[in-house]
Design an enzyme around this catalytic site. Sequence first.
Site, short mmCIF file in Angstrom:
data_model
loop_
_atom_site.label_atom_id
_atom_site.label_comp_id
_atom_site.label_asym_id
_atom_site.label_seq_id
_atom_site.Cartn_x
_atom_site.Cartn_y
_atom_site.Cartn_z
N LYS A 1 0.85 -1.20 0.00
CA LYS A 1 0.00 0.00 0.00
C LYS A 1 0.88 1.25 0.00
O LYS A 1 2.02 1.19 0.50
CB LYS A 1 -0.84 0.03 1.28
CG LYS A 1 -2.01 -0.93 1.32
CD LYS A 1 -2.79 -0.78 2.62
CE LYS A 1 -3.94 -1.76 2.69
NZ LYS A 1 -4.96 -1.54 1.66
N ARG B 1 -10.26 -11.52 2.09
CA ARG B 1 -11.11 -12.58 1.54
C ARG B 1 -10.42 -13.94 1.61
O ARG B 1 -11.07 -14.96 1.72
CB ARG B 1 -11.54 -12.19 0.11
CG ARG B 1 -10.41 -12.01 -0.84
CD ARG B 1 -10.80 -11.22 -2.09
NE ARG B 1 -10.83 -9.77 -1.86
CZ ARG B 1 -11.16 -8.87 -2.77
NH1 ARG B 1 -11.50 -9.25 -4.00
NH2 ARG B 1 -11.18 -7.58 -2.48
N1 BES Z 1 -7.99 -3.72 4.49
C1 BES Z 1 -8.26 -3.29 3.17
C2 BES Z 1 -9.60 -2.58 3.00
C3 BES Z 1 -9.82 -1.31 3.78
C4 BES Z 1 -9.75 -0.09 3.14
C5 BES Z 1 -10.16 -1.33 5.11
C6 BES Z 1 -9.99 1.07 3.84
C7 BES Z 1 -10.39 -0.17 5.81
C8 BES Z 1 -10.31 1.03 5.16
C9 BES Z 1 -8.25 -4.49 2.21
O1 BES Z 1 -7.50 -5.58 2.61
C10 BES Z 1 -7.71 -4.01 0.92
O2 BES Z 1 -6.60 -3.59 0.90
N2 BES Z 1 -8.50 -4.10 -0.12
C11 BES Z 1 -8.10 -3.67 -1.41
C12 BES Z 1 -8.62 -4.68 -2.40
C13 BES Z 1 -8.12 -4.48 -3.80
C14 BES Z 1 -6.65 -4.80 -3.86
C15 BES Z 1 -8.88 -5.37 -4.74
C16 BES Z 1 -8.73 -2.31 -1.67
O3 BES Z 1 -9.87 -2.11 -1.26
O4 BES Z 1 -8.07 -1.47 -2.25
ZN ZN Z 2 -5.44 -5.40 1.97
#
Ligand code: BES
Ligand code: ZN
Length: 494
Positions: free
Chosen positions: A279, A353
Amino acid sequence: MDLRFQQAPASDWQANTVLLFNFKDEEVTESIPNLSETIPWITITPAIQDAKGEKNQVTVAYGHPSIPLPRAIIVGLGDRKKFTLEVLREAVKTAALKCRELKVDTCAIPVETLDTIDEENTVLVEEAVSSVLIALHTYDEFKTTQKEPAHTPRWMALLSTEEYFPDDIHAAARRGEAAACGVNYTRDLVNAPANAITPAALAEKAEELGKKYHFKRTILGREEIVEAGMGAFLSVAAGSDAEPKFIVLEHAPKGTENDDPIVFVGKGVTFDTGGISLKPSLGMHEMKCDMGGAGAIFGLFEALGNSDIERRVIGITPCTDNMPSSTATHPGDVVKSLDGKTIEVINTDAEGRLILVDALTYAQREYKPAALVNLATLTGACVVALGAHAAAVFSTDDDLSKAITETGTRVGDRYWPMPLWDSYFETLKSDVADMKNVGSREGGAIHAALFLKQFVKEDVSWAHLDIAGPAYNTKGGATGFGVRTLLELVRKGV
Ligand code: BES
Ligand code: ZN
Ligand code: ZN
């Protein structure tokens, strides 16, 4: 803060401050019958003229210090016709924070003040008590230079003139207290940094809760998770030295041991760096909140421990962090889930997931769930869709979805239904495995939900709650979102 019950003629009530609520364009004395008998000074204090009843307007009125109820904090409820429990929760929170500001020693709410509100008194009392306790809770664990902790009144009393303190009101207040305990427990876990709340620390918390309230617990470490064949879960833990923990808590009061349980599954990613699909650093620190689903389940069990609900409940929380390292899963790796399906890990940041599907499989193998509900801070896409004020509910059972939405509204957790149409699966198809772990960016929250659905049997009543928006706020921190919903679902039965 202690909760007390005073049952006495109004002239004998004792507290440093009384909390009152009034509607717009209604005199305080008109909104609250018997007020002049209760606090005679309030009818003549000039301050009362200022309490116009505007939503969240605060008026403080003083009587002579020698009077047993010498001060009133009056908070407006707005238009009577627009009253909702949300209005009450906000007003009570405002009153509680005013108590903090004024360093009130002891406060009280006369139950009779709620009589004119068009809602059951038991519901109002439960909401009022929980709102005060939630509003005054702070997270100070790591503050060492703060002069003194934020002020909290020593006790809050509910006041009644009835001959005996009404049993139903007493029980409602205790329900509110238990719910707040659960919510605050979750907030502490989610606010805690990732170096304090590791998967091992969560396992210890589960042990503590189990010992204190007699919950059965099963905790699997890395070796046992490998042995069990949870390849999807393990692929997330692969980059970390911190041992993953698969934690199962069971509440089964005598006589319910063989009932079909309600099973809750919560995402317990103690820190989500994204893994190799790293990230951006801006805001990454907030990913300590990524165990918000697991946190809600721990809070539920804390609340259950303080309640007397005769239902069998299982809480399953797969816990790990998601780290990049030389042992981490590479984008493109194929992993085998517990139920045998293979997954091409296109993006290691879509890790929630992966850990959830193995937990969902475990839940259906080990139990026959009356309902299976998972909670997860799963997608940023859900935050884009619904913002911070609501979670999405995806369900294979309209009745369950409705029960969750309605229960949530009653307790202050907002849910909005989202679709699970199979046509969205198209972009999850993989050339090398049974599916990919991400679909196209558009509709990202739906793709995540549909991915989970591949691991849920047709005849299971299942719901997925994406709580990424409301679980944690940049400004106020963790909210404890979901705890009260789960508690009420268990109480009512689904
Ligand atoms: N933990 C994050 C989602 C999240 C975002 C939680 C903001 C709390 C606040 C999750 O694991 C994630 O990173 N999801 C990605 C998925 C994508 C790579 C398909 C996302 O939402 O960007
Ligand atoms: Zn994530
Ligand atoms: Zn995550």
